[in-house]
Scaffold this motif. Sequence first.
Motif, PDB file in Angstrom:
ATOM      1  N   LEU A  51      70.872  58.837  69.306  1.00  0.00           N
ATOM      2  CA  LEU A  51      70.289  60.169  69.219  1.00  0.00           C
ATOM      3  C   LEU A  51      68.760  60.094  69.212  1.00  0.00           C
ATOM      4  N   VAL A  52      68.205  59.173  68.437  1.00  0.00           N
ATOM      5  CA  VAL A  52      66.752  59.012  68.395  1.00  0.00           C
ATOM      6  C   VAL A  52      66.219  58.544  69.748  1.00  0.00           C
ATOM      7  N   ARG A  53      66.924  57.629  70.364  1.00  0.00           N
ATOM      8  CA  ARG A  53      66.498  57.147  71.680  1.00  0.00           C
ATOM      9  C   ARG A  53      66.448  58.289  72.693  1.00  0.00           C
ATOM     10  N   GLU A  65      51.546  60.881  65.797  1.00  0.00           N
ATOM     11  CA  GLU A  65      51.985  59.485  65.793  1.00  0.00           C
ATOM     12  C   GLU A  65      53.481  59.412  65.503  1.00  0.00           C
ATOM     13  N   VAL A  66      54.174  58.538  66.215  1.00  0.00           N
ATOM     14  CA  VAL A  66      55.620  58.394  66.061  1.00  0.00           C
ATOM     15  C   VAL A  66      55.956  56.976  65.618  1.00  0.00           C
ATOM     16  N   LEU A  67      56.605  56.873  64.462  1.00  0.00           N
ATOM     17  CA  LEU A  67      57.136  55.612  63.980  1.00  0.00           C
ATOM     18  C   LEU A  67      58.660  55.711  63.933  1.00  0.00           C
ATOM     19  N   VAL A  68      59.309  54.587  64.055  1.00  0.00           N
ATOM     20  CA  VAL A  68      60.754  54.522  63.844  1.00  0.00           C
ATOM     21  C   VAL A  68      61.010  53.518  62.729  1.00  0.00           C
ATOM     22  N   ARG A  69      61.725  53.966  61.694  1.00  0.00           N
ATOM     23  CA  ARG A  69      62.124  53.025  60.645  1.00  0.00           C
ATOM     24  C   ARG A  69      63.445  52.397  61.061  1.00  0.00           C
ATOM     25  N   ILE A  70      63.361  51.142  61.440  1.00  0.00           N
ATOM     26  CA  ILE A  70      64.553  50.412  61.845  1.00  0.00           C
ATOM     27  C   ILE A  70      65.281  49.880  60.609  1.00  0.00           C
ATOM     28  N   ASN A  71      66.448  49.356  60.821  1.00  0.00           N
ATOM     29  CA  ASN A  71      67.130  48.616  59.770  1.00  0.00           C
ATOM     30  C   ASN A  71      66.524  47.216  59.701  1.00  0.00           C
ATOM     31  N   PRO A  72      66.579  46.560  58.543  1.00  0.00           N
ATOM     32  CA  PRO A  72      66.022  45.204  58.450  1.00  0.00           C
ATOM     33  C   PRO A  72      66.608  44.290  59.517  1.00  0.00           C
ATOM     34  N   LEU A  73      65.784  43.357  59.976  1.00  0.00           N
ATOM     35  CA  LEU A  73      66.217  42.487  61.066  1.00  0.00           C
ATOM     36  C   LEU A  73      67.381  41.582  60.679  1.00  0.00           C
ATOM     37  N   HIS A  74      67.565  41.323  59.398  1.00  0.00           N
ATOM     38  CA  HIS A  74      68.669  40.451  58.996  1.00  0.00           C
ATOM     39  C   HIS A  74      70.010  41.183  58.965  1.00  0.00           C
ATOM     40  N   THR A  75      69.990  42.512  59.166  1.00  0.00           N
ATOM     41  CA  THR A  75      71.249  43.254  59.206  1.00  0.00           C
ATOM     42  C   THR A  75      71.804  43.250  60.628  1.00  0.00           C
ATOM     43  N   GLU A  76      73.011  43.730  60.770  1.00  0.00           N
ATOM     44  CA  GLU A  76      73.653  43.758  62.086  1.00  0.00           C
ATOM     45  C   GLU A  76      73.063  44.820  63.009  1.00  0.00           C
ATOM     46  N   TRP A  77      72.215  45.704  62.458  1.00  0.00           N
ATOM     47  CA  TRP A  77      71.695  46.808  63.267  1.00  0.00           C
ATOM     48  C   TRP A  77      70.230  46.626  63.694  1.00  0.00           C
ATOM     49  N   GLY A  78      69.477  45.780  62.996  1.00  0.00           N
ATOM     50  CA  GLY A  78      68.037  45.726  63.191  1.00  0.00           C
ATOM     51  C   GLY A  78      67.593  45.460  64.618  1.00  0.00           C
ATOM     52  N   ALA A  83      65.985  47.085  70.408  1.00  0.00           N
ATOM     53  CA  ALA A  83      66.346  47.083  71.823  1.00  0.00           C
ATOM     54  C   ALA A  83      66.478  48.501  72.366  1.00  0.00           C
ATOM     55  N   ALA A  84      66.976  49.406  71.551  1.00  0.00           N
ATOM     56  CA  ALA A  84      67.162  50.783  72.009  1.00  0.00           C
ATOM     57  C   ALA A  84      65.881  51.595  71.950  1.00  0.00           C
ATOM     58  N   ILE A  85      65.041  51.326  70.944  1.00  0.00           N
ATOM     59  CA  ILE A  85      63.897  52.190  70.663  1.00  0.00           C
ATOM     60  C   ILE A  85      62.635  51.796  71.427  1.00  0.00           C
ATOM     61  N   LEU A  86      62.368  50.513  71.556  1.00  0.00           N
ATOM     62  CA  LEU A  86      61.098  50.080  72.152  1.00  0.00           C
ATOM     63  C   LEU A  86      60.884  50.617  73.567  1.00  0.00           C
ATOM     64  N   TYR A 114      58.927  41.302  73.436  1.00  0.00           N
ATOM     65  CA  TYR A 114      59.236  42.471  74.260  1.00  0.00           C
ATOM     66  C   TYR A 114      58.031  42.863  75.116  1.00  0.00           C
ATOM     67  N   GLU A 115      56.856  42.900  74.497  1.00  0.00           N
ATOM     68  CA  GLU A 115      55.647  43.272  75.241  1.00  0.00           C
ATOM     69  C   GLU A 115      55.410  42.329  76.419  1.00  0.00           C
ATOM     70  N   SER A 116      55.581  41.047  76.177  1.00  0.00           N
ATOM     71  CA  SER A 116      55.388  40.057  77.240  1.00  0.00           C
ATOM     72  C   SER A 116      56.386  40.272  78.372  1.00  0.00           C
ATOM     73  N   ALA A 117      57.639  40.527  78.032  1.00  0.00           N
ATOM     74  CA  ALA A 117      58.669  40.718  79.049  1.00  0.00           C
ATOM     75  C   ALA A 117      58.441  41.975  79.875  1.00  0.00           C
ATOM     76  N   GLN A 118      57.824  42.984  79.256  1.00  0.00           N
ATOM     77  CA  GLN A 118      57.615  44.258  79.947  1.00  0.00           C
ATOM     78  C   GLN A 118      56.218  44.405  80.540  1.00  0.00           C
ATOM     79  N   GLY A 119      55.389  43.382  80.384  1.00  0.00           N
ATOM     80  CA  GLY A 119      54.030  43.463  80.910  1.00  0.00           C
ATOM     81  C   GLY A 119      53.130  44.401  80.135  1.00  0.00           C
ATOM     82  N   LEU A 120      53.432  44.609  78.860  1.00  0.00           N
ATOM     83  CA  LEU A 120      52.610  45.466  78.009  1.00  0.00           C
ATOM     84  C   LEU A 120      51.537  44.641  77.307  1.00  0.00           C
ATOM     85  N   ALA A 121      50.475  45.292  76.926  1.00  0.00           N
ATOM     86  CA  ALA A 121      49.415  44.610  76.183  1.00  0.00           C
ATOM     87  C   ALA A 121      49.953  44.141  74.840  1.00  0.00           C
ATOM     88  N   THR A 122      49.586  42.931  74.452  1.00  0.00           N
ATOM     89  CA  THR A 122      49.984  42.426  73.135  1.00  0.00           C
ATOM     90  C   THR A 122      49.369  43.302  72.051  1.00  0.00           C
TER      91      THR A 122
END
Length: 304
Positions: A51-53, A65-78, A83-86, A114-122
Amino acid sequence: MTDSRLRRTMLYVPGNMPSMLQNVPLFKCDSVILDLEDAVNYAEKDAARNLVRRFLSTWKERDKEVLVRINPLHTEWGRDDLAAILPEMPDAIRLPMCETAEQALELDAELTQYESAQGLATGRFAILPSIETVKSVLNAYAIATSSKRIFGLAFGAEDYTASMGIARTNSGEDLMHPRMMIVMAAKAAGIQAIDTVFSDVGDMDALRRETELVKRLGYTGKCLVNPRQIDIIHEVFAPKQEEIDYAQEVVEAIRQAHESGTGVASLRGRMVDAPIVKRALHTLRAAYAQGLTDTPVDEEILHG
């Protein structure tokens, strides 16, 4: 990272509530945090992410300004959250329950990849770590200085009081120590300090008192959970006219001292030294950013 963007209000919007998401463009907050973590129960994580995506994919003309609060990276959702939001290009990621510098660096590495793979500025995506436990408070400075992407530290009082085994009160004495630890860490790192939410949306007087308190402590903004809280928080963080007038007098006094070659300025019978000038410049920056003055700050005034 040096980032002076105005962040008086950072409004949480649950990612699983379409009715609130569709109103996000109408809210007058400085920043919005689309929440995939605490506001969303386990069974709705995937649906909220989608839905957010979809919402971000349709909201192209963004005025805040838009931020997304993700789930922690150690969880199954982080990582699925990232991958969906960036691809929808939020401004920043709110990293929940950040207890160590290593956790912030882990997210930094994911963003760099992700930035490197998409050619975005670091550095295209910023990070706002949440300081929400006793451990994270003790590690606040290490977290603040761990990544150039980090523009601020955000306090989360509910989880902090749970980690302490205490109850949160409206009076605020239970939060004074962590608030001071966090704001000092942020100031030492040269970044912003964002205060926790005030969850009693029916008590606007208490909200005002708490916001006035954290402003005096050095916080530059506050998270919130209801759009009705925006106006009060903005009003508190706005410099008062007498503060603006005095700051302008200070700047004029130091300018005249430079022009006369004396190098010594006085105002209202008191010497104007560097700390007074710095405070005046801070007031005028805030006033200009909020449209209360028309003239940008002359930063060179400190150096003559």
